[in-house]
Design an enzyme around this catalytic site. Structure first.
Site, short mmCIF file in Angstrom:
data_model
loop_
_atom_site.label_atom_id
_atom_site.label_comp_id
_atom_site.label_asym_id
_atom_site.label_seq_id
_atom_site.Cartn_x
_atom_site.Cartn_y
_atom_site.Cartn_z
N ARG A 37 0.85 -1.20 0.00
CA ARG A 37 0.00 0.00 0.00
C ARG A 37 0.88 1.24 0.00
O ARG A 37 0.73 2.13 0.83
CB ARG A 37 -0.90 -0.02 1.24
N ASP A 86 -6.67 0.63 -9.55
CA ASP A 86 -7.49 -0.29 -8.78
C ASP A 86 -7.82 -1.50 -9.63
O ASP A 86 -7.98 -1.38 -10.85
CB ASP A 86 -8.80 0.39 -8.32
N TYR A 164 -16.05 -9.92 -6.62
CA TYR A 164 -16.66 -8.59 -6.52
C TYR A 164 -17.86 -8.45 -7.45
O TYR A 164 -18.88 -7.86 -7.10
CB TYR A 164 -15.62 -7.51 -6.86
#
EC number: 4.1.1.37
Length: 299
Positions: A37, A86, A164
């Site tokens: 991250r 993303d 997702y």
């Protein structure tokens, strides 16, 4: 061939190749470091930049993605940059609406519920052109890095993207997605093939744009266990690596190291090591020394 300080496509010559050497299994003077991250909320400048627009608008802005990618490198002596983006830009490019809800995370207002919903997805062949903004961000960032460190591109693996798209967002159990695997195995494989067909040109396109390494995130590997992972995740992980490498060769692009990171996929370390990637990422539940012993001569 690198001439006058500039490499292929006029990119600045790379000054620190420690990360790439390690990824290719070569000797290095020290252990290279980058953070998963790396561009994140721990940085006040990240929060300030992100406050200017919603999440996916930021992802679609090459200038914003470049700035967010570079921010941590101004503070820390890291050995690689990873492009700010993303994994869910791929379902978006396939025609699904995805929003980022503050405090909740990604949300799909109309998730895949029935087999016939697959008919509404766009042709995976158009995905790369839909994601040109990612390629622009990579090229811009590669230029502005000025050869300081390599730039990593990435994507989500087919099973993780499927979760997702079926769940409609994050889930602690993946009950809806796993129900698809058990009750609709053929439709599940169809969806996983569509995602693989979308991912291959997208990843090749990232390298063409300037990415010097690629990481595939199988973030939801741990929800499957060995049997389902072997049937519904591993074949597509292998296929992505094989086809991306072939695609790079066909496009006349130099090979780049590929990393597979399967979170909580400790049960499949040996299989992942044979899946066609140069690097196997480990999560915090796996002791590196034990992983090395398990994989023997591979690493």
């Amino acid at each position: 061939v690198e001439m006058n300080g500039f490499g292929p496509k006029g990119f600045p010559e790379l000054k620190n190749d420690t990360f790439l050497r390690a990824a290719w299994g070569k000797e290095t003077d020290y252990i290279p470091v980058w953070c998963m991250r790396q561009a994140g909320r721990y940085l006040p400048e990240f929060r300030e930049t992100r406050a200017a627009q919603d999440f996916f608008s930021t992802c679609r802005s090459p200038e914003a993605c470049c700035e967010l990618t570079l921010q941590p490198l101004r503070r820390f002596p890291l050995d690689a940059a990873i492009i700010f983006s993303d994994i869910l830009v791929v379902p978006q490019a396939l025609g699904m609406e995805v929003t980022m809800v503050p405090g909740k995370g990604p949300s799909f207002p109309e998730p895949l519920r029935e087999e016939r919903d697959l008919e509404h997805l766009r042709d995976p062949a158009v995905v790369a052109s839909e994601l040109d903004y990612v390629f622009q961000a990579i090229t811009l960032t590669r230029q502005r890095l000025a050869g300081r460190v390599p730039l990593i591109g990435f994507a989500g693996a087919p099973w993780t993207l499927m979760t997702y798209m079926v769940e409609g967002g994050g889930s602690s159990t993946m009950a809806q997605a796993k129900r698809w695997l058990y009750q609709r195995p053929q439709a599940s494989h169809q969806l996983l093939r569509i995602l693989t067909d979308a991912l291959v040109p997208y990843l090749v396109g990232q390298v063409a744009a300037g990415a010097q390494a690629l990481q595939l995130f199988e973030s939801h590997a741990g929800h499957l266990g060995p049997q389902l992972f072997t049937k519904f995740a591993l074949p597509y992980i292998r296929d992505v690596a094989k086809r991306v490498k072939a695609g790079l060769q066909k496009a006349g692009l130099a090979p780049v190291p590929m990393i597979i990171f399967a979170k909580d996929g400790h049960f499949a370390l040996e299989e992942l090591a044979q899946a066609g990637y140069e690097v196997v990422g480990l999560d915090w539940t796996v002791a590196p020394k034990k992983a090395r012993r398990r994989l023997g001569g591979w690493c």
